[in-house]
Design a protein around this motif. Structure first.
Motif, PDB file in Angstrom:
ATOM      1  N   ASP A 124       0.845  -1.194   0.000  1.00 34.71           N
ATOM      2  CA  ASP A 124       0.000   0.000   0.000  1.00 34.71           C
ATOM      3  C   ASP A 124       0.884   1.249   0.000  1.00 34.71           C
ATOM      4  N   THR A 125       0.892   1.964  -1.104  1.00 30.43           N
ATOM      5  CA  THR A 125       1.769   3.128  -1.235  1.00 30.43           C
ATOM      6  C   THR A 125       1.207   4.369  -0.562  1.00 30.43           C
ATOM      7  N   ARG A 126      -0.064   4.324  -0.179  1.00 32.37           N
ATOM      8  CA  ARG A 126      -0.635   5.494   0.498  1.00 32.37           C
ATOM      9  C   ARG A 126       0.081   5.786   1.804  1.00 32.37           C
ATOM     10  N   LEU A 127       0.574   4.737   2.458  1.00 30.06           N
ATOM     11  CA  LEU A 127       1.269   4.920   3.730  1.00 30.06           C
ATOM     12  C   LEU A 127       2.609   5.622   3.564  1.00 30.06           C
ATOM     13  N   ILE A 128       3.120   5.681   2.345  1.00 27.62           N
ATOM     14  CA  ILE A 128       4.391   6.354   2.078  1.00 27.62           C
ATOM     15  C   ILE A 128       4.150   7.699   1.397  1.00 27.62           C
ATOM     16  N   VAL A 129       3.324   7.720   0.377  1.00 27.16           N
ATOM     17  CA  VAL A 129       3.156   8.919  -0.456  1.00 27.16           C
ATOM     18  C   VAL A 129       2.432  10.031   0.283  1.00 27.16           C
ATOM     19  N   LEU A 130       1.334   9.722   0.967  1.00 24.84           N
ATOM     20  CA  LEU A 130       0.574  10.779   1.638  1.00 24.84           C
ATOM     21  C   LEU A 130       1.360  11.452   2.764  1.00 24.84           C
ATOM     22  N   PRO A 131       2.089  10.715   3.612  1.00 27.65           N
ATOM     23  CA  PRO A 131       2.948  11.424   4.581  1.00 27.65           C
ATOM     24  C   PRO A 131       4.041  12.253   3.918  1.00 27.65           C
ATOM     25  N   LEU A 132       4.604  11.770   2.801  1.00 28.19           N
ATOM     26  CA  LEU A 132       5.612  12.568   2.093  1.00 28.19           C
ATOM     27  C   LEU A 132       5.009  13.857   1.547  1.00 28.19           C
ATOM     28  N   LEU A 133       3.780  13.784   1.020  1.00 26.39           N
ATOM     29  CA  LEU A 133       3.115  15.009   0.554  1.00 26.39           C
ATOM     30  C   LEU A 133       2.810  15.949   1.718  1.00 26.39           C
ATOM     31  N   THR A 134       2.453  15.395   2.864  1.00 21.85           N
ATOM     32  CA  THR A 134       2.208  16.229   4.046  1.00 21.85           C
ATOM     33  C   THR A 134       3.486  16.920   4.502  1.00 21.85           C
TER      34      THR A 134
END
Length: 190
Positions: A124-134
């Protein structure tokens, strides 16, 4: 499905006499309520204080998972309103990075069942990408001298979000007290 709000139970009126030609149609008349029939009115509240710290932690986790996008949108709107008067460049960065996040989530939803997508990305890439965008958004706001707006917005919105996450009864609010022990009626009927 959970039922929220006020519930009114009215018994249906039945008449022993069949309708005749001299009597008007009963479907057009209001039902006749007898005085000895029960009338119950119960109001429920979807908020309650958890019984134990463990149930509070469980409720916070469930509500953060369920309402996470809404909490993020709430914080984004407050930050956007705080930045509009003075920090135009920060607003542009904030909107641009939010659009990147939204497009990423739309792309994930559109190709979620793709065989190619599943073979290339196995987790699940959401756990990596969304914190990086934040983190990228926070760094961009700090570099554009809007860090104080970010800190004040976080200080103002996080207590509201945590209070909502602790007090909201997720999926458990029902009118049946035997099924749900966390349910808190505002009016208790016997």
């Amino acid at each position: 499905m959970a039922s929220y709000g006020a519930v009114v139970q009215r018994p249906s009126a039945t008449s022993p006499n069949p309708p005749s030609q001299t009597q008007p149609d009963e479907s057009k008349q209001l039902p006749n309520f007898e005085k000895n029939q029960p009338f119950s009115f119960q109001v429920t509240c979807p908020f309650s204080i958890p019984a134990t710290p463990e149930s509070a932690a469980t409720r916070i986790i469930k509500n953060l998972r369920k309402f996470g996008p809404y909490y993020a949108e709430f914080m984004w709107i407050v930050l956007f309103i705080a930045l509009i008067p003075k920090r135009k460049v920060s607003v542009v960065y904030l909107v641009a990075l939010k659009e990147v996040a939204v497009l990423y989530l739309i792309l994930l939803r559109a190709v979620a069942n793709s065989v190619l997508f599943r073979s290339v990305i196995a987790f699940d890439t959401r756990l990596i990408v969304l914190p990086l965008l934040t983190i990228g958004t926070c760094v961009a706001l700090i570099l554009t001298n809007a860090g104080i707006h970010l800190a004040i917005t976080l200080a103002a919105t996080l207590p509201i979000i945590l209070a909502h996450a602790v007090l909201w009864i997720a999926e458990d609010c029902s009118l049946n007290e035997e099924i749900n022990q966390e349910h808190v009626p505002l009016v208790h009927t016997v």
